[in-house]
Design an enzyme around this catalytic site. Sequence first.
Site, short mmCIF file in Angstrom:
data_model
loop_
_atom_site.label_atom_id
_atom_site.label_comp_id
_atom_site.label_asym_id
_atom_site.label_seq_id
_atom_site.Cartn_x
_atom_site.Cartn_y
_atom_site.Cartn_z
CG ASP A 1 -0.22 -0.25 2.52
OD1 ASP A 1 1.01 -0.01 2.58
OD2 ASP A 1 -0.86 -0.69 3.49
CG HIS B 1 -1.78 -7.12 -2.49
ND1 HIS B 1 -3.08 -7.21 -2.92
CD2 HIS B 1 -1.76 -6.08 -1.59
CE1 HIS B 1 -3.82 -6.30 -2.32
NE2 HIS B 1 -3.03 -5.59 -1.51
CG ASP C 1 2.30 -14.98 -8.96
OD1 ASP C 1 2.10 -14.02 -8.19
OD2 ASP C 1 2.99 -14.90 -10.00
CD GLU D 1 0.25 -6.21 1.39
OE1 GLU D 1 0.29 -4.97 1.38
OE2 GLU D 1 -0.66 -6.85 1.96
#
Length: 499
Positions: free
Chosen positions: A91, A421, A473, A482
């Site tokens: 993020d 991610h 994946d 992530e």
Amino acid sequence: MYCVLRTRSSQCFLTMQSMCIVLLLLSITSGKVSAGLNYGEALTKSLLYFEAQRSGKLPSDQIVEWRGDSAPGDGSDVNIDLSGGYYDAGDNMKFGFPLAFTTTMLAWGSVEMASQFQAHNEHQNVLVALKWATDYLIKAHPEPNVLYGQVGDVKLDHKCWMRPEDMINTSHPRPSYRIDAQHPGADLAGETAAAMAAASLAFAPFDAAYAKTLTSHAKDLFEFGKNHPGVYHDSITNAAGFYSSSGHEDELLWAAAWLHRATGDQMYLDYLTQASNSGGVRFAFSWDDKFVGAQVLAAKLVFEGKVKNEGKMAEYKRMAEQFICNCAQKGYSNVKKTPGGLLWFFSWENLQYTATASFVLSSYSKYLEAAQASVQCPNGVLQASDLLGLARAQVDYILGSNLKSMSYMVGFGTNYPNRPHHRGASIVSIKKDPKLKECSEGWKPWYNTSEPNPNVLVGAIVGGPDMNDVYQDERSDFQHNEPATVTVAPFVGVFAALA
């Protein structure tokens, strides 16, 4: 075909095939290789990952070229410069609690494995990665009893799938959150104190003034935490659902251990010996639970003869060694293993716990070797070579010697995660498409595609397989796919120990 050459004075890419072959041969002859795995290459790539996680204005020698400047206005809402530091994971958040632990582990590795970093021309690079974090932490601590522990609203941030660079030109809000005397967080203050103290040891031989600054901040933060108990997420409630803390006693022990190592002051040793809670035998060592780390540092003092092997210090050493015995399958409560041999702690982002366990094993191996000692487990004896061998087995699994022949480090080997991610890696680089991408624009064309990420997040280590060695994946599987700084930072030191 490409390869990466990094030296202490320069960093450059070489693209000629002949040069790559020469460098590959050199790396194989100068770096240790196990099961066809080059630990020196893994070390180099793990440090490149931190370049991809940088927030703020990037330096002119940035190697990861698909990244750009981002979030230069962080802290403007409180009139403090909070630009810089590292984004947490996939993020665009800056969480102070895991960032401080990331910093401590980078520092510990750079200090404990200094000769190995120097031998592989990576010592300057690990200090650069470390300083990017400590420069930010210094800015986040503007007053003795004030520490900014988060930038960004996690709920708003996670509604968006956007590049960090797009936050320059968007109204995307990034509020700053802090702890202070009225809104305490002894855990956050303690962990940041540990980070500053550990980093001061790393910089002391090269920049005494900077090391002194770090030590000063560490001392103030330790006093802040000691005098204002409580968990930080009660004050920074926005973090509670993502990085909540289980307590603050471990962070203050951990900070005291590092401050004693950095300063030699008796008061910090007294804090360790007079603590009411040594932590007992822990199941894991992580961004939330630092007891094992403090126990290992206390054991080091015993091995070095700086304290007697009695009382509380003997207790710390005994607890550290029981954790090690459990990792080695020779204890009373052994850590589970997957069928393929991976140490298995938790279903969520398991490799971050494998990382810290491997670091403990690598470091303790050095202590045993220097003291010509061994660990007496309930079900056998462990020598220094056994501990390093177990750490090597975990690294080998992660780098591809597993049932799937899958490397869980992005960019290492030929079969590695293509869809981690990660917002920045999954959206076309701002260098190729400078058009602004608003908050929700990345979901449909980038997040929801089955295509590989357009940018290779070299050196990132994903959460890893499940307890049966199963891994898919898939970009949407943030539980297993992530990457996070708290996973890679301990492995930096482990790679150096093995290289």
